[in-house]
Design a protein around this motif. Structure first.
Motif, short mmCIF file in Angstrom:
data_model
loop_
_atom_site.label_atom_id
_atom_site.label_comp_id
_atom_site.label_asym_id
_atom_site.label_seq_id
_atom_site.Cartn_x
_atom_site.Cartn_y
_atom_site.Cartn_z
N SER A 25 0.65 -1.17 -0.10
CA SER A 25 -0.02 -0.08 -0.03
C SER A 25 0.90 1.27 0.00
N LEU A 26 0.25 2.31 0.23
CA LEU A 26 1.09 3.76 0.27
C LEU A 26 1.36 3.95 1.35
N LEU A 27 1.17 2.84 2.45
CA LEU A 27 1.44 3.12 4.03
C LEU A 27 2.46 2.11 4.40
N ASN A 28 3.34 2.34 5.33
CA ASN A 28 4.16 1.38 5.73
C ASN A 28 4.29 1.50 7.22
N PHE A 37 3.80 7.15 5.30
CA PHE A 37 3.46 7.21 3.91
C PHE A 37 4.69 6.39 3.32
N ALA A 38 4.61 5.45 2.38
CA ALA A 38 5.69 4.71 1.86
C ALA A 38 6.74 5.70 1.23
N HIS A 39 6.34 6.81 0.65
CA HIS A 39 7.06 7.73 -0.03
C HIS A 39 6.71 9.24 0.51
N LYS A 40 7.40 9.96 0.72
CA LYS A 40 7.27 11.19 1.16
C LYS A 40 6.41 12.16 0.22
N SER A 41 6.70 12.03 -1.18
CA SER A 41 5.98 12.46 -2.11
C SER A 41 4.31 12.45 -2.19
N PHE A 45 1.73 15.34 -1.62
CA PHE A 45 0.40 15.44 -2.37
C PHE A 45 -0.89 15.71 -1.49
N PHE A 46 -0.95 15.28 -0.58
CA PHE A 46 -2.32 15.20 0.46
C PHE A 46 -2.05 16.74 0.94
N LEU A 47 -0.68 17.17 1.35
CA LEU A 47 -0.49 18.62 1.69
C LEU A 47 -0.90 19.57 0.83
N PHE A 48 -0.32 19.33 -0.62
CA PHE A 48 -0.83 20.18 -1.67
C PHE A 48 -2.25 20.41 -1.72
N GLU A 49 -2.87 19.21 -1.54
CA GLU A 49 -4.56 19.32 -1.74
C GLU A 49 -5.15 20.28 -0.63
N LYS A 50 -4.68 20.02 0.53
CA LYS A 50 -5.29 21.08 1.42
C LYS A 50 -4.84 22.39 1.34
N ALA A 51 -3.31 22.64 0.82
CA ALA A 51 -2.95 23.93 0.66
C ALA A 51 -3.54 24.74 -0.36
N PHE A 52 -3.94 24.10 -1.38
CA PHE A 52 -4.55 24.96 -2.59
C PHE A 52 -6.02 25.03 -2.27
N LYS A 53 -6.67 24.36 -1.35
CA LYS A 53 -7.96 24.66 -1.12
C LYS A 53 -8.27 25.55 0.07
N GLU A 54 -7.00 25.67 0.97
CA GLU A 54 -7.28 26.50 2.25
C GLU A 54 -6.18 27.64 2.26
N TYR A 69 10.22 20.38 1.42
CA TYR A 69 8.92 19.94 0.86
C TYR A 69 8.96 20.32 -0.64
N ASP A 70 10.02 20.05 -1.50
CA ASP A 70 10.11 20.50 -2.85
C ASP A 70 9.14 20.01 -3.70
N MET A 71 8.41 19.11 -3.62
CA MET A 71 7.42 18.40 -4.40
C MET A 71 6.22 19.11 -4.12
N LEU A 72 5.98 19.44 -2.76
CA LEU A 72 4.79 20.32 -2.45
C LEU A 72 4.81 21.54 -3.27
N LYS A 73 6.12 22.30 -3.00
CA LYS A 73 5.95 23.31 -3.91
C LYS A 73 5.84 23.43 -5.27
N HIS A 74 6.35 22.16 -6.16
CA HIS A 74 6.19 22.30 -7.52
C HIS A 74 4.75 21.69 -7.59
N PHE A 75 4.04 20.92 -6.80
CA PHE A 75 2.46 20.55 -7.17
C PHE A 75 1.84 22.18 -7.16
N ILE A 76 1.89 23.14 -5.98
CA ILE A 76 1.42 24.17 -5.95
C ILE A 76 1.70 25.05 -6.97
#
Length: 193
Positions: A25-28, A37-41, A45-54, A69-76
């Motif tokens: 799974s995505l969890l370990n 989470f199995a991988h930090k990204s 992604f979940f942090l991005f979802e919250k950040a984009f909405k709030e 959190y480089d991927m979070l910055k990239h996602f946003i």
């Protein structure tokens, strides 16, 4: 815990055997038996979802500099660009009545665009191009405008308080009724403004 996973599967009507829910799974599990989470990204992604909405959460993330959190910055950044492109699809030369606080929009091209009644507080607009743009009632307070190009732009009732305009180009810009309280104007070109 395993009970929590079973409850989640049941709650969302997910048909998994308990062994499937606990493996591949995505969890370990860590050494203490807690899930991560199995991988930090995935977390990012979940942090991005919250950040984009709030916006308040996005503000916290942005003000902390995305530290680690480089991927979070990239996602946003990716979502911010896509969101703006979608808004401007019907009229690429006008952006009106939008709130884009703490968006990540480096290198965006707003040249020759009318930007009216918009909020870009805390945005990363480094190296953005506002050449010959018309900005009316725009909030750019606390924005990162390092190396932004406002050459020939018409700025009316624009707030640049506490923004960083370092090495920016405001050459030949109309700065009527512009507020720049506490703005960093280091090495800004104001020739003919």
């Amino acid at each position: 815990e395993a009970d929590e996973i079973e409850k989640l599967c049941e709650r969302y009507n997910i048909n998994l055997r308990i062994i499937e829910a606990k493996s591949r799974s995505l969890l370990n599990r860590n050494a203490n038996g807690n899930y991560k989470f199995a991988h930090k990204s995935i977390l990012e992604f979940f942090l991005f979802e919250k950040a984009f909405k709030e916006v308040d959460f996005r503000k916290i993330i942005t003000l902390n500099g995305f530290n680690g959190y480089d991927m979070l910055k990239h996602f946003i950044q990716e979502k911010s660009n896509a969101y703006l492109q979608n808004l401007m699809k019907s009229n690429p030369n006008k952006l009106q009545s939008g709130s884009f606080s703490f968006f990540q929009l480096p290198d965006i091209d707003f040249s020759d665009v009318d930007i009216i009644d918009c909020d870009f507080e805390g945005c990363n607009l480094s190296e953005a191009n506002f050449m010959f743009a018309k900005l009316v009632n725009v909030n750019l307070c606390s924005a990162n405008l390092i190396k932004a190009n406002f050459r020939g732009a018409n700025l009316r009732n624009v707030k640049l308080n506490y923004s960083v305009l370092k090495k920016g180009k405001l050459r030949e810009a109309n700065l009527k009724d512009v507020e720049m309280i506490g703005a960093n104007l280091e090495e800004v070109n104001l020739e003919g403004a």
